[in-house]
Design a protein around this motif. Structure first.
Motif, PDB file in Angstrom:
ATOM      1  N   PRO A  42       0.778  -1.247  -0.029  1.00 24.90           N
ATOM      2  CA  PRO A  42      -0.309  -0.018  -0.334  1.00 24.90           C
ATOM      3  C   PRO A  42       1.132   1.402  -0.058  1.00 24.90           C
ATOM      4  N   VAL A  43       0.230   2.198  -0.244  1.00 27.28           N
ATOM      5  CA  VAL A  43       0.457   3.538  -1.189  1.00 27.28           C
ATOM      6  C   VAL A  43       1.319   4.479   1.032  1.00 27.28           C
ATOM      7  N   PRO A  44       1.718   4.689   1.552  1.00 23.20           N
ATOM      8  CA  PRO A  44       1.583   5.374   2.982  1.00 23.20           C
ATOM      9  C   PRO A  44       1.545   6.674   2.242  1.00 23.20           C
ATOM     10  N   LEU A  45       0.161   6.850   3.776  1.00 24.84           N
ATOM     11  CA  LEU A  45      -0.927   7.559   3.408  1.00 24.84           C
ATOM     12  C   LEU A  45      -1.178   8.544   4.760  1.00 24.84           C
ATOM     13  N   ASP A  46      -0.415   9.605   5.739  1.00 30.78           N
ATOM     14  CA  ASP A  46      -1.199   9.779   6.896  1.00 30.78           C
ATOM     15  C   ASP A  46      -3.045  10.257   6.528  1.00 30.78           C
TER      16      ASP A  46
ATOM     17  N   ASP B 266      -7.484  -0.272   6.002  1.00 31.44           N
ATOM     18  CA  ASP B 266      -7.988   0.693   7.334  1.00 31.44           C
ATOM     19  C   ASP B 266      -7.699   2.357   7.340  1.00 31.44           C
ATOM     20  N   VAL B 267      -6.196   2.122   6.201  1.00 26.86           N
ATOM     21  CA  VAL B 267      -6.213   3.695   6.676  1.00 26.86           C
ATOM     22  C   VAL B 267      -7.707   4.357   5.477  1.00 26.86           C
ATOM     23  N   LEU B 268      -8.307   3.718   4.793  1.00 22.70           N
ATOM     24  CA  LEU B 268      -9.012   4.364   4.140  1.00 22.70           C
ATOM     25  C   LEU B 268     -10.572   4.773   4.221  1.00 22.70           C
ATOM     26  N   ALA B 269     -10.653   3.291   5.267  1.00 20.16           N
ATOM     27  CA  ALA B 269     -11.864   4.093   6.240  1.00 20.16           C
ATOM     28  C   ALA B 269     -11.443   5.038   7.094  1.00 20.16           C
ATOM     29  N   LYS B 270     -10.611   5.406   7.465  1.00 23.20           N
ATOM     30  CA  LYS B 270     -10.630   6.101   7.603  1.00 23.20           C
ATOM     31  C   LYS B 270     -10.149   7.313   7.568  1.00 23.20           C
ATOM     32  N   ILE B 271     -10.302   8.052   6.526  1.00 22.74           N
ATOM     33  CA  ILE B 271     -10.034   8.585   5.523  1.00 22.74           C
ATOM     34  C   ILE B 271     -11.865   8.472   4.644  1.00 22.74           C
TER      35      ILE B 271
END
Length: 597
Positions: free
Chosen positions: A343-347, A425-430
């Motif tokens: 995955p591409v790291p995305l904050d 999990d990152v997409l769900a936060k975004i």
């Protein structure tokens, strides 16, 4: 006494359609090799030790009692008690070890299957009955307990017991052993006939029980009771349940009475066996002692059960393979939507929230295309509304952002990154989603809110409830945040459920928000309350609103009009209203749109 069961043809079909690798099954038992070895030794030891009992009985009858040898009698009696105690202790240890091993294997399968099913797309759950998923996750894996503990250990126990008993019988009397071999086959045949008859009745009985369970589920769930009361079908539902229960009475009677005459005949045979043994022992020229006859009778009576158990091995094996096949079939399913391997790291904290649809096409399961080449940009922090008639593809478009579906062609990006390259999990936060159907779990308000942010303090929960315009209502409840919401949130009205869902999404604090017809099922007054809460939620976020009432989107920065899966217009509401196109026609038609999915 149960006879050999019959292989279920459906099990054979299941194994053929999804064959099971023995190597794969063995891998489940791999971490428990030590336990298996110890259990095998315990079973063998128990069977061998238990065979000493008849010889001790012979010693008591033939030697200790006639000779009034108190010392020998005491030793033999003590040995009997010691053997009984040893086999009992071994049995407890064996049960503990096999049960613990079975539970660990079931735990592994349960967690693997649950986790794997979570990775499946919405399309899988749309085409699969929820009862089927629950059956495989609960019933099938629970049935594995019997396979792992009872069946596996039963085979070893029955084999060692049968062999040890046969050896002991031959050692006591080869002639009487031959007599037993003549009597056992008809007893097995009678038992098998009874088993086959009961199997057919049991299948009908289980089918009727399934019907009764369906009646209960449909008639006594919250939705079912509501439907029955509003349609006035409570009497009809009760009558259907009564009829099913009445049929169950007949099936239960047939099951209990099935083959009683055969069982009675078999009982006569078993009663005749000791008589024949006694008769043979009393014939002129017979040299067997009374102790030998008594001991042999005890052995002969105990050999039937392990033989029947071994005869059932084939059926048990097929049933076990069918269970493994059902479980592995689900574990082998490749999810329609795969998490990126790199995955591409995305904050989420630094995401601007720019969303782009670039040449997006989509079709469900290879069917007709729903979206045709959609190009649309949602500027960071802007509000975009999507309108269109039923079946235009509005909800599908919104679902692509949160990756509930994947595009058939083209891509959806967030800040230039394809959503397929973002960790789930990152997409769900975004991306946060508030839909028409707000799902609340059967727990307290607090626990429902904490789903979004588990470590949130009560003060922040109340702040979110306030922003969602429902804090006053919650505060007025006797239990406050600890109020149970009920099954699927039925403790609250539709508008209240929506506002609780909005508060939960606020706690998630997503940078991008998809509002999928969140007020379509509400009355005007409740919609105004929810709309105010949504405005608080959308402030400062990139928002895609799928609208059903044109009056609710007049403040949107951008308006996109879909028709037949194509983007036919886009611009500000004012521009499109004066353009005389599709949007202007919708306004003239009355300012209301039907929902679509």
């Amino acid at each position: 006494m149960r006879g050999p069961a019959r292989v279920n043809p459906e099990d054979r079909v299941r194994i053929k359609s999804h064959p099971v690798s023995l190597k794969r099954i063995a891998a489940l038992f791999g971490p428990h090799k030590g336990t298996i070895a110890v259990v095998a030794l315990l079973i063998s030891a128990s069977s061998v030790i238990g065979m000493a009992q008849p010889f001790l009985v012979r010693g008591v009858i033939d030697n200790a009692l006639p000779n009034k040898d108190v010392r020998l009698l005491g030793m033999l009696a003590a040995a009997m008690v010691a053997i009984a105690g040893a086999t009992a202790v071994i049995g407890v240890i064996q049960t503990w070890m096999t049960t613990a091993m079975g539970q660990r294997i079931m735990h592994t399968l349960r967690t693997q299957l649950f986790t794997h099913l979570q990775k499946q797309s919405l399309a899988f759950f749309t085409r699969t009955r929820s009862g089927e998923v629950q059956s495989r996750l609960n019933n099938d894996i629970s049935a594995m307990q019997s396979v792992i503990t009872s069946t596996a250990t039963g085979v070893a126990s029955n084999l060692t017991t049968a062999v040890a008993t046969a050896v002991a019988m031959v050692a006591l009397s080869p002639r009487l052993s031959l007599l037993s071999l003549i009597v056992i086959p008809p007893a097995i045949w009678f038992s098998r006939r009874v088993a086959l008859l009961r199997r057919d009745i049991t299948k009908s009985l289980q089918s009727e029980l399934a019907i009764m369970n369906t009646r209960v589920d449909e008639g006594l769930s919250i939705s079912g009771v509501r439907l029955a009361k509003t349609l006035g079908t409570t009497g009809r539902d009760a009558a259907l349940y009564t009829e099913s229960s009445q049929r169950l009475i007949g099936l239960e009677l047939r099951s209990q009475l099935a083959g009683r005459w055969r069982m009675a005949t078999m009982s006569i045979i078993f009663s005749a066996i000791p008589a024949l043994i006694y008769f043979a022992g009393g014939l002129p020229g017979a040299t067997m002692s009374i102790g030998t006859i008594v001991a042999f009778t005890a052995l002969q009576a105990s050999i039937f059960r392990p033989i029947m158990g071994l005869m059932n091995l084939g059926v048990q094996w097929v049933s076990a393979m069918a269970l493994f096949s059902r479980i592995f079939e689900y574990l082998d399913m490749v999810p329609d939507i795969l998490a990126p391997s790199h995955p591409v790291p995305l904050d989420p904290a630094t995401v601007r929230g720019e969303v782009r649809f670039e040449g997006v096409r989509f079709a469900y399961d290879g069917g007709a295309e729903i979206l045709h080449g959609i190009d649309l940009e949602l500027a960071a922090g802007s509000a975009t509304a999507v309108v269109g008639p039923t079946g235009a593809g509005k909800s599908t478009l919104g679902a692509l952002i949160s990756r509930l579906h994947d595009t058939t062609a083209g891509r959806v990006t967030i800040d230039g990154v394809d959503v397929r390259e973002i960790a789930p999990d990152v997409l769900a936060k975004i991306v946060g989603v508030v839909s028409q159907e707000s799902y609340l779990i059967h727990d307290s308000i607090r626990e429902n809110l904490l789903l979004a942010a588990p470590d949130t303090a009560d003060a922040q929960l109340w702040q979110a409830l306030g922003a969602a315009r429902i804090a006053d209502l919650v505060a007025s409840l006797p239990d406050g945040l600890d109020t149970m919401v009920g099954a699927r949130g039925h403790r609250f009205s539709g508008g209240e459920q929506q506002r609780l869902a909005i508060a939960r999404t606020l706690l998630r604090n997503p940078r991008i928000l998809v509002l999928d017809e969140a007020t379509s099922a509400l009355d005007n007054t409740t919609e105004a309350q929810v709309q105010a809460a949504l405005e608080n939620l959308a402030a400062g976020r990139t928002t895609l609103t799928i609208a059903h009432r044109l009056s609710s989107i007049e403040d949107a920065d951008q308006l996109a009009v879909l028709s037949g899966g194509s983007l036919v217009e886009k611009g500000t509401p004012t521009q499109l209203r004066h353009a005389g196109g599709a949007y202007a026609d919708l306004v003239v038609a009355g300012g209301s749109l039907e929902t679509s999915r």
